[in-house]
Design an enzyme around this catalytic site. Structure first.
Site, PDB file in Angstrom:
ATOM      1  N   SER A   1       0.800  -1.352   0.141  1.00 22.73           N
ATOM      2  CA  SER A   1      -0.060  -0.091  -0.043  1.00 22.73           C
ATOM      3  C   SER A   1       0.817   1.199   0.027  1.00 22.73           C
ATOM      4  O   SER A   1       0.593   2.167  -0.590  1.00 22.73           O
ATOM      5  CB  SER A   1      -0.772  -0.122   1.281  1.00 22.73           C
ATOM      6  OG  SER A   1      -1.633  -1.128   1.400  1.00 22.73           O
TER       7      SER A   1
ATOM      8  N   TRP B   1       5.588  -9.985  -5.617  1.00 26.55           N
ATOM      9  CA  TRP B   1       4.043  -9.988  -6.277  1.00 26.55           C
ATOM     10  C   TRP B   1       3.916  -9.645  -7.648  1.00 26.55           C
ATOM     11  O   TRP B   1       3.263  -8.963  -7.790  1.00 26.55           O
ATOM     12  CB  TRP B   1       3.306  -9.144  -5.273  1.00 26.55           C
ATOM     13  CG  TRP B   1       3.031  -9.562  -3.969  1.00 26.55           C
ATOM     14  CD1 TRP B   1       3.300  -8.800  -2.869  1.00 26.55           C
ATOM     15  CD2 TRP B   1       2.338 -10.951  -3.503  1.00 26.55           C
ATOM     16  NE1 TRP B   1       2.814  -9.650  -1.604  1.00 26.55           N
ATOM     17  CE2 TRP B   1       2.535 -10.818  -1.991  1.00 26.55           C
ATOM     18  CE3 TRP B   1       2.007 -12.049  -4.173  1.00 26.55           C
ATOM     19  CZ2 TRP B   1       1.935 -11.956  -1.207  1.00 26.55           C
ATOM     20  CZ3 TRP B   1       1.487 -13.345  -3.181  1.00 26.55           C
ATOM     21  CH2 TRP B   1       1.341 -12.879  -1.957  1.00 26.55           C
TER      22      TRP B   1
ATOM     23  N   THR C   1       2.473 -10.033 -11.023  1.00 29.15           N
ATOM     24  CA  THR C   1       1.513 -10.637 -11.753  1.00 29.15           C
ATOM     25  C   THR C   1       2.480 -11.028 -13.266  1.00 29.15           C
ATOM     26  O   THR C   1       2.741 -10.042 -13.650  1.00 29.15           O
ATOM     27  CB  THR C   1       0.367 -10.386 -11.942  1.00 29.15           C
ATOM     28  OG1 THR C   1       0.002 -10.180 -10.515  1.00 29.15           O
ATOM     29  CG2 THR C   1      -0.676 -11.190 -12.795  1.00 29.15           C
TER      30      THR C   1
ATOM     31  N   ARG D   1     -31.777 -28.240  -7.189  1.00 24.79           N
ATOM     32  CA  ARG D   1     -31.803 -28.903  -5.926  1.00 24.79           C
ATOM     33  C   ARG D   1     -32.968 -28.666  -5.185  1.00 24.79           C
ATOM     34  O   ARG D   1     -33.564 -27.699  -5.132  1.00 24.79           O
ATOM     35  CB  ARG D   1     -30.450 -28.181  -5.012  1.00 24.79           C
ATOM     36  CG  ARG D   1     -30.433 -28.906  -3.898  1.00 24.79           C
ATOM     37  CD  ARG D   1     -29.487 -30.080  -3.862  1.00 24.79           C
ATOM     38  NE  ARG D   1     -29.340 -30.760  -2.346  1.00 24.79           N
ATOM     39  CZ  ARG D   1     -28.791 -32.011  -2.482  1.00 24.79           C
ATOM     40  NH1 ARG D   1     -28.802 -32.621  -3.328  1.00 24.79           N
ATOM     41  NH2 ARG D   1     -28.712 -32.452  -1.060  1.00 24.79           N
TER      42      ARG D   1
ATOM     43  N   GLU E   1      -4.491  -3.895  -6.866  1.00 23.09           N
ATOM     44  CA  GLU E   1      -4.492  -2.760  -7.347  1.00 23.09           C
ATOM     45  C   GLU E   1      -5.100  -1.726  -5.881  1.00 23.09           C
ATOM     46  O   GLU E   1      -5.753  -0.702  -6.403  1.00 23.09           O
ATOM     47  CB  GLU E   1      -5.656  -2.413  -8.317  1.00 23.09           C
ATOM     48  CG  GLU E   1      -5.408  -3.459  -9.568  1.00 23.09           C
ATOM     49  CD  GLU E   1      -4.130  -2.987 -10.354  1.00 23.09           C
ATOM     50  OE1 GLU E   1      -3.511  -1.939 -10.244  1.00 23.09           O
ATOM     51  OE2 GLU E   1      -3.907  -3.828 -11.432  1.00 23.09           O
TER      52      GLU E   1
END
Ligand SMILES: Cc1cc2nc3c(=O)[nH]c(=O)nc-3n(C[C@H](O)[C@H](O)[C@H](O)COP(=O)(O)OP(=O)(O)OC[C@H]3O[C@@H](n4cnc5c(N)ncnc54)[C@H](O)[C@@H]3O)c2cc1C
Length: 401
Positions: A136, A160, A162, A284, A379
């Site tokens: 952050s 981290w 990606t 169900r 993000e």
């Protein structure tokens, strides 16, 4: 099913793109997603298909070989893709942020060099702000670049990333005190470097190591990695925009469009969870009738669908605001916050509707249940979104007394 999350006022081209993507998701992603996710397998065939559809160049201008589409078109495609499998939208997302940052802030040479191959999907992007000690609080970055002749020498550890392994271009934010007087505000002494590398793991370029994949509870298939810089030499012409000290603003600009993107992912996952819940509830039976006929379950479905609609409307609003050239930090923050929270709630309700079967890996909702929490973090967490929203509101509604 098709009634929810409709978007008014789309052009014929936008509708055509979306219907192609939806078709691709239904045929090529949904049938294989859960199997690939359970094996934590990179979805190469899906990525090849997206390349063929031109999705890696969706927002890259036509002069660089892209489709030159708007943020709205992009976000709606991401929503569709996340409905199929959130990890696939993650593969596109960092690529899209890096392409956007290049388009907005790159030098002409950088745009000419990277954008055409990014549009074709031959170069794929990752972006890296977070470190082991911070996420952050970006202003606390400790990785550093020091000038040495025509090059910079980078040292530090990132966390981290990606697409850290599969990408060949990483936009890395580091501290670069060079040229900035002592005492400069932290965010004014940061620089984005465009780091080219070989895809893969280990030492992927002298001074640059991608150790391996981080083992995660969900969001599998897509690789998430660390990045270690140890005397990594980067030429000065690979400073994004050619000037140091602008990295923080460039990254924040990228993250702002990224937030619309994460909101869109929340919308897509929530839609899928609703679809699974509403279908299961009609199959169900308990106490002599389908559970959908019990009012408590109908109320759940009503709440879920209302959240799907609300999140979609806010996401579309945030994208349109950016497309109109206006600042959208407030709308993007609100959309990201609401869509990710609602996504988690809708997924949980669909999970509850499935009873014990929701806990079985045979049911798709088990995967969604492990995927939704990532959207609460990526993000910027909910707390960070609320800080952005709150600050902006106080600017807009300044006390006039
Ligand atoms: C799967 C995955 C993929 C990711 N991909 C990327 C990527 O590609 N690139 C990248 O750079 N990063 C990436 N990230 C990192 C992500 O952006 C950070 O995890 C996120 O920003 C939160 O940072 P943190 O984990 O350090 O948490 P912290 O910042 O340590 O926060 C911990 C907690 O404290 C709260 N908090 C922090 N500050 C405040 C405050 N001032 N007031 C109130 N509460 C506060 C937070 O909301 C949170 O609840 C990824 C993360 C994950 C899990």
């Amino acid at each position: 099913m098709a009634r929810l999350a409709q978007t008014a006022g789309l052009t014929d081209i936008q509708q055509e793109i979306l219907s192609t993507v939806r078709d691709f998701v239904d045929k090529e992603i949904i049938p294989v997603a859960t199997g690939l996710e359970h094996r934590d397998e990179y979805p190469q065939a899906i990525v090849d298909g997206l390349k063929e559809l031109g999705l890696f160049g969706l927002m890259i201008p036509e002069e660089y070989g892209g489709l030159g589409e708007s943020l709205l078109t992009y976000a709606l495609c991401v929503e569709e893709i996340a409905r199929g499998w959130m990890s696939v939208s993650g593969i596109i997302n960092t690529h899209f942020i890096v392409a956007y940052m290049l388009k907005q802030h790159g030098t002409q040479e950088q745009k000419d060099h990277f954008l055409p191959r990014m549009a074709a999907g031959d170069i794929r992007g990752a972006f890296s702000m977070s470190e082991p000690g911070l996420g952050s609080d970006v202003s606390a970055i400790t990785s550093k670049a020091v000038k040495d002749g025509d090059e910079y020498v980078l040292n530090g550890q990132k966390m981290w990333l990606t697409n850290g392994g599969t990408s060949s271009l990483v936009a890395v934010l580091v501290r670069s005190d060079e040229g900035h007087p002592e005492g400069t505000a932290p965010h004014k002494s940061m620089t984005t470097f465009l780091v080219e590398k070989e895809p893969g793991f280990g030492e992927v370029r002298p001074g640059l190591t991608i150790p391996g994949k981080i083992d995660k509870m969900g969001y599998k298939g897509v690789d998430t990695t660390e990045l270690i810089m140890d005397g990594l030499r980067i030429p000065a012409d690979r400073v994004l925009g050619g000037v140091t000290g602008r990295g923080f603003y460039q990254m924040m600009d990228g993250v702002e469009v990224g937030r619309v993107n994460v909101a869109a992912r929340g919308c897509g996952v929530a839609q899928r969870a609703f679809e699974l819940g509403v279908q299961y509830a009609q199959q169900r039976h308990t106490f002599g009738k389908p559970i959908a006929q019990h009012q408590a379950i109908q109320f759940k479905l009503a709440e879920m669908a209302t959240k799907v609609e609300a999140a979609h409307a806010m996401m579309v609003n945030a994208a349109r605001k950016k497309d109109s050239g206006e600042r959208n930090d407030l709308e993007a923050g609100m959309a990201k916050y609401l869509a990710s929270e609602y996504c988690k709630e809708v997924v949980e309700d669909a999970f509850r509707i499935h009873g014990g079967y929701g806990f079985s890996k045979e049911y798709e909702i088990e995967r969604l249940y492990r995927e939704a929490p990532m959207l609460l973090i990526g993000e910027g967490t909910a707390e960070i979104q609320k800080m952005i929203i709150g600050r902006r509101l106080l600017e807009e509604y300044r006390f006039q007394g």
